[in-house]
Design an enzyme around this catalytic site. Structure first.
Site, PDB file in Angstrom:
ATOM      1  N   ASP A 150       5.088  -7.425   3.215  1.00  0.00           N
ATOM      2  CA  ASP A 150       5.768  -6.573   2.239  1.00  0.00           C
ATOM      3  C   ASP A 150       4.977  -6.449   0.947  1.00  0.00           C
ATOM      4  OD1 ASP A 150       7.652  -5.103   0.854  1.00  0.00           O
ATOM      5  OD2 ASP A 150       8.922  -6.835   0.397  1.00  0.00           O
ATOM      6  N   ASP A 157       4.520   1.046  -0.294  1.00  0.00           N
ATOM      7  CA  ASP A 157       5.282  -0.136   0.105  1.00  0.00           C
ATOM      8  C   ASP A 157       5.279  -0.289   1.624  1.00  0.00           C
ATOM      9  OD1 ASP A 157       7.037  -2.230   0.382  1.00  0.00           O
ATOM     10  OD2 ASP A 157       8.783  -1.185  -0.382  1.00  0.00           O
TER      11      ASP A 157
END
Length: 451
Positions: free
Chosen positions: A90, A325
């Site tokens: 992440d 992201d």
């Protein structure tokens, strides 16, 4: 005297910062030019769960397809003896954490906590940071923070909150991690001591408990902060840089993707810098974790859309902006820009609307019997002139047999308007996050070579 005091104060501040960085870094001897290459494992989501949110040691990234999750994962072993874990990769967060049993850490308990993946009491190398240690200042803590200065083993508690309100809390600790790595010569294992991570005994919210999290036991934060996995290891490799390739999850079997920490293997195994298009990484002091990029213009089928650049910009309060992201599946765009993109797509799609499609998609078309459906082409012109023009399959995804939907969703500007380029849009590209030069590079070349 005032000058001397100021110099002494600055020196002490510098030494404290250096201490924080060293305490947060795993013990790994590596020279500049070394790197770590980790396999990424990818797991695509079912349509309804797509929403948020020199010397070489190499390791793959795995697809999440078998588990029904739209994430990419890194496999590792934590503790002594090693315990296997699978963590979400992440770039939108900093903390590395795993679901953990708190038994024997900060107090006794009689049974293993539900959903625990890592048993700290079974690891001889597990050490929670003390709540008054310099390392404990690197993580957000509960308020009021509970800490007993006189207790030798008063553990550092953390409480890490994600943008959608999801939360992980537990003890901020250090541990030995073993990474399954690959190289051109052979499979190897990299053993790193002193990785700062969260032993999480409480998790709540969709980002860390829902369908998109299925099959994983925690998160590998790759953000810009000092406690992220990439920051901790990057300091040891002498380069604040990492890169990855997210391969197309629709292929069967899915090809291996990779996360590379450090300078990378060079031109023989990845795209050279000359093939990358670069855009500056922008800073937001109010959200220092994120990798912000600037969008200047948007085109659909070559036509520039009349979108005011301020739609994509950060305002003086730190709202808005656009981030890249890996932990969010779909792409989310500020609503004023999204509506103009959607309208342009609808005018040019040239295919019948799908009779049935999952809720949440604004544009779905029926491609049954069409061998090569003609769908509109999207391109984003970034600051610095770099152009992101992904293949159509990166934003028109197949949600059912013969049905393709636009995998882009709106974000209300009244709620901050943060636009997100998600991992489906990123597929098939080599992405290089270069903190030393504060830039992001991307290229359609290099992923196949890196695999």
């Amino acid at each position: 005297m005032a000058t001397r005091s100021l110099l002494l104060s600055l020196l002490l501040s510098f030494l404290l910062l250096l201490l924080l960085l060293l305490l947060a870094s795993p013990c790994l001897s590596a020279s500049r030019g070394s790197f770590l290459k980790l396999p990424l494992l990818h797991r695509p989501s079912p349509p309804r769960s797509l929403f948020r949110r020199g010397r070489s040691a190499e390791s793959p990234v795995t697809s999440g397809a078998p588990f029904g999750a739209g994430q990419y994962f890194v496999a590792l072993h934590l503790g002594t003896p090693p315990q296997p874990l699978l963590l979400v990769a992440d770039t939108g967060s900093d903390l590395v954490w795993a679901r953990c049993s708190a038994c024997g850490v900060g107090g006794g308990c009689s049974r293993r906590a539900p959903g625990s993946a890592f048993l700290a009491r079974r690891s001889s190398s597990f050490r929670p940071h003390h709540c008054y240690s310099a390392s404990c200042r690197l993580v957000p803590r509960p308020s009021p923070a509970r800490c007993n200065r006189t207790r030798l083993h008063s553990a550092c508690r953390y409480e890490y909150t994600y943008s959608d309100g999801s939360l992980s809390s537990g003890f901020f600790s250090r541990e030995t991690v073993t990474l399954n790595t690959t190289s051109a010569e052979a499979k190897t294992a990299a053993r790193l001591e002193g990785l700062a991570f969260g032993c999480g005994f409480r998790a709540s919210g969709p980002s860390v408990t829902g369908l998109s999290f299925n099959g994983s036991q925690g998160v590998m934060g790759l953000g810009r902060g000092p406690i992220s996995f990439s920051s901790q290891l990057g300091r040891r490799f002498g380069s604040n840089k990492f890169s990855y390739c997210l391969m197309d999850y629709t292929l069967s079997p899915p090809p291996t993707s990779y996360l590379i920490i450090g300078d990378g293997p060079g031109e023989d195994n990845a795209a050279p810098s000359s093939t990358l298009a670069f855009t500056p990484l922008l800073a937001n002091p109010l959200a220092p974790t994120f990798y912000y990029v600037g969008i200047k213009r948007v085109h659909v089928d070559g036509e520039r859309l009349p979108i005011d650049p301020s739609v994509w910009s950060l305002d003086e309060l730190g709202n808005g902006g656009t981030i890249v992201d890996s932990g969010t599946t779909l792409t989310f765009l500020a609503e004023p820009g999204y509506r103009l993109i959607l309208a342009a797509m609808m005018r040019r799609v040239g295919l019948p609307a799908a009779g049935s499609a999952p809720p949440g998609f604004d544009l779905c078309v029926n491609v049954t019997g069409v061998r090569r459906p003609r769908l509109p082409r999207l391109s984003l012109v970034m600051e610095g002139g770099a152009v992101l023009a992904p293949p159509v399959r990166n934003y028109f995804i197949e949600v059912a047999e013969g049905v393709r939907c636009l995998a882009v969703r709106p974000v209300e500007t009244e709620r901050g308007g943060l636009s997100v380029i998600g991992n489906v849009m990123q597929q098939g590209y080599l992405w290089e996050f270069d903190g030393d030069r504060s830039r992001l590079g991307f290229s359609r070349r290099g992923c196949a070579a890196a695999s």
